[in-house]
Design a protein around this motif. Structure first.
Motif, short mmCIF file in Angstrom:
data_model
loop_
_atom_site.label_atom_id
_atom_site.label_comp_id
_atom_site.label_asym_id
_atom_site.label_seq_id
_atom_site.Cartn_x
_atom_site.Cartn_y
_atom_site.Cartn_z
N THR A 143 -43.14 83.94 93.52
CA THR A 143 -43.91 82.71 93.35
C THR A 143 -43.50 81.66 94.37
N LEU A 144 -42.21 81.55 94.62
CA LEU A 144 -41.72 80.58 95.59
C LEU A 144 -42.23 80.89 96.99
N LEU A 145 -42.19 82.18 97.37
CA LEU A 145 -42.66 82.55 98.71
C LEU A 145 -44.15 82.30 98.88
N SER A 146 -44.89 82.41 97.79
CA SER A 146 -46.35 82.21 97.88
C SER A 146 -46.70 80.76 98.24
N GLN A 147 -45.76 79.84 98.12
CA GLN A 147 -46.01 78.44 98.44
C GLN A 147 -45.89 78.16 99.93
N ILE A 148 -45.29 79.08 100.69
CA ILE A 148 -45.11 78.89 102.12
C ILE A 148 -46.35 79.38 102.84
N SER A 149 -46.93 78.55 103.70
CA SER A 149 -48.24 78.84 104.28
C SER A 149 -48.25 80.08 105.17
N PHE A 150 -47.15 80.35 105.89
CA PHE A 150 -47.17 81.47 106.82
C PHE A 150 -46.80 82.80 106.17
N VAL A 151 -46.50 82.81 104.88
CA VAL A 151 -46.22 84.05 104.16
C VAL A 151 -47.53 84.52 103.51
N LYS A 152 -48.11 85.58 104.06
CA LYS A 152 -49.41 86.04 103.59
C LYS A 152 -49.31 86.94 102.36
N ASP A 153 -48.25 87.77 102.30
CA ASP A 153 -48.09 88.71 101.19
C ASP A 153 -46.67 88.58 100.65
N PRO A 154 -46.45 87.74 99.61
CA PRO A 154 -45.10 87.49 99.09
C PRO A 154 -44.38 88.76 98.64
N ALA A 155 -45.08 89.69 97.97
CA ALA A 155 -44.44 90.92 97.48
C ALA A 155 -43.92 91.76 98.65
N GLU A 156 -44.72 91.89 99.68
CA GLU A 156 -44.30 92.66 100.85
C GLU A 156 -43.16 91.95 101.58
N GLU A 157 -43.21 90.63 101.58
CA GLU A 157 -42.14 89.87 102.24
C GLU A 157 -40.81 90.06 101.53
N LEU A 158 -40.82 90.13 100.20
CA LEU A 158 -39.59 90.37 99.44
C LEU A 158 -39.00 91.74 99.77
N LYS A 159 -39.86 92.75 99.95
CA LYS A 159 -39.37 94.07 100.34
C LYS A 159 -38.69 94.03 101.70
N VAL A 182 -37.26 91.41 103.06
CA VAL A 182 -36.00 90.68 102.92
C VAL A 182 -34.91 91.59 102.36
N ALA A 183 -35.26 92.40 101.33
CA ALA A 183 -34.28 93.31 100.73
C ALA A 183 -33.81 94.34 101.75
N LYS A 184 -34.74 94.86 102.55
CA LYS A 184 -34.37 95.83 103.58
C LYS A 184 -33.48 95.19 104.63
N GLN A 185 -33.83 93.95 104.99
CA GLN A 185 -33.04 93.24 106.00
C GLN A 185 -31.62 92.99 105.50
N ARG A 186 -31.47 92.62 104.23
CA ARG A 186 -30.13 92.38 103.66
C ARG A 186 -29.31 93.67 103.61
N LYS A 187 -29.98 94.78 103.29
CA LYS A 187 -29.28 96.06 103.23
C LYS A 187 -28.77 96.46 104.61
N GLU A 188 -29.62 96.25 105.63
CA GLU A 188 -29.22 96.57 106.99
C GLU A 188 -28.05 95.69 107.43
N ALA A 189 -28.11 94.41 107.06
CA ALA A 189 -27.03 93.49 107.44
C ALA A 189 -25.73 93.88 106.77
N ALA A 190 -25.80 94.35 105.49
CA ALA A 190 -24.59 94.76 104.76
C ALA A 190 -23.96 95.99 105.42
N LYS A 191 -24.80 96.92 105.85
CA LYS A 191 -24.29 98.12 106.53
C LYS A 191 -23.59 97.75 107.83
#
Length: 466
Positions: free
Chosen positions: A414-430, A432-441
């Protein structure tokens, strides 16, 4: 504007009497002068251009057009459909696939422009000529297409009429084509004189839209254009600006007044003296107290004129509810809340337009769904939600602060949907999760830590227990 008739007037509307068709066309033609005038204003062909002055006076006749009509329509259309209409819910994927194929986004923009200009917009639906035909939509000039509805409280469509002239190589009208669209048939007529009843039936074809394939969209309850009520103010603004330039021209072309002296006794002497004045810019006067020379000019009160100009301009924008975006109040440093307040009138206007626009969009959905069902595609449009998003300047910094403050109180999607340049919040969350996993590795690798719960040479818990 839809024409109202009693549905029981004709027993079979697929066998329509020529007299009924002629009278409906004649009634529709009564509205054409108004539509022509509105188009002229949008194109910048305002009445000020026809103003004439007495040629004997030699006075300047500047005719300026400040095209507020076009400005109002273009701003409203961009604000209303700058973001494509969104459809959700129901089983409408087949319809949306067709919409993508026919570029319905561009089509909606063209329709919104007709609504803003004329107060009405008319769509005609037909099947493509491909081997596997699919439904298509086209916007027809409201001066060539009209809808006939019954006199019940629902105003149910009876038939639509698309008529247009056929011309020869010299541009002369030789005949008229008149296409009548009923609930299940298309009747093709030709007639030499549109005012006569000598209609010749050329062809009859069946269509499968399950209703009259013509939809009339309304701009508002009165079916008026967005600048229609401001025409007198637009004329006044053009007249004021034109006369303002005329006054300037007269000031430059002032008359020379000479007292106590003569430029000559004959016309030739006058002409020679005037030429000498223009060449040497010097005028010699007799040495007497009464001799004088000066210019006869009209006193220009620019301050009062500017006040009046600003007042008329302000009224045009106020009553059309379309703000002047060049005003200093729309500076780039204005906050998002302040900007929304300044656009409150336009937003209110658009919400009214949205309601009528969505009504027409639902009729379009139903007709497209009917055709696709005939082609064997299951489509359900009963619970489709239609959303229109207006093009507002986005204050992403302000939105970002709100998102940070609401963290853990509202879902991330819901929070991401408020940002104008985020077109698909659900896909954006995926992502972000992938990016965090890569950063942890990468961090584990940097510190020599196991990345997958174990690696070569490491000792497991069971081995350590032995």
């Amino acid at each position: 504007m839809a024409i109202i008739r009693d549905r029981d007037l004709v027993a079979d509307w697929n066998d329509m009497p020529a007299s009924v068709l002629r009278k409906c066309i004649a009634e529709h033609q009564q509205s054409i002068p108004r539509l022509n005038e509105l188009e002229r204003y949008y194109l910048g062909k305002h009445p000020i251009l026809n103003r004439t002055m007495d040629s004997d006076t030699g006075l300047p006749n500047h005719r300026l057009v400040a095209n507020h009509a076009k400005y109002i329509t273009d701003i409203v259309v961009g604000y209303m459909v700058g973001d494509p209409v969104k459809y959700s819910g129901g089983n409408i994927e087949p319809v949306l696939e067709v919409y993508d194929k026919i570029d319905i986004v561009s089509h909606d923009t063209e329709l919104a422009k007709d609504l803003s200009m004329y107060g009405v917009g008319l769509e005609l639906y037909y099947m493509s000529s491909d081997e596997s035909p699919y439904p298509k939509a086209t916007v027809i000039d409201p001066r060539q297409l009209f809808l006939v509805v019954d006199d019940t409280i629902e105003y149910r469509p009876i038939f639509g009429v698309h008529y247009y002239p056929r011309k020869d190589g010299d541009g002369n009208i030789v005949k008229w084509s008149v296409n009548v669209y009923t609930e299940n048939m298309v009747l093709y007529y030709e007639v030499k004189n549109i005012s006569s009843e000598a209609y010749e039936l050329i062809d009859v074809r069946e269509h499968f839209f399950g209703g009259v394939p013509v939809v009339e969209f309304w701009n508002n309850e009165e079916q008026q254009g967005d600048f229609e009520q401001q025409l007198s103010l637009i004329d006044a603004y053009n007249t004021l600006q034109s006369d303002r330039v005329n006054d300037k021209a007269q000031f430059v072309d002032a008359i020379l007044k000479i007292v106590g002296a003569s430029l000559g006794d004959t016309e030739d002497e006058y002409s020679k003296t005037i030429q000498m004045l223009k060449k040497y810019k010097v005028l010699e006067l007799p040495p007497n107290a009464d001799a004088d020379a000066g210019w006869l000019t009209k006193a220009l009160n620019e301050a009062d004129t500017e006040v009046l100009r600003n007042a008329i301009k302000s009224d045009i924008h106020e009553f059309s509810m379309v703000p002047d975006l060049t005003d200093e109040n729309f500076a780039s440093n204005v906050s998002g809340v302040a900007m929304r307040y300044k656009l409150f009138g336009l937003d209110t206007l658009s919400k009214t337009k949205d309601r009528y626009f969505i009504q027409g969009l639902r009729e379009r959905l139903k007709l497209f769904a009917n055709v696709l069902r005939v082609k064997g595609k299951a489509v359900n449009v009963d619970d489709v939600e239609i959303t229109m998003t207006h093009e507002l300047p986005a204050d992403d910094v302000e939105k970002a602060n709100v998102v940070v403050q609401l963290k853990d109180l509202v879902s991330d999607e819901t929070l991401l949907s408020q940002i104008s340049f985020v077109k698909d919040p659900a896909e954006e969350l995926k992502r972000v999760a992938k990016q965090r996993k890569e950063a942890a590795k990468q961090q584990q690798q940097a510190f020599g830590m196991p990345m997958d719960g174990g690696s070569e040479g490491s000792v497991t818990d069971d081995e350590a227990a032995e």
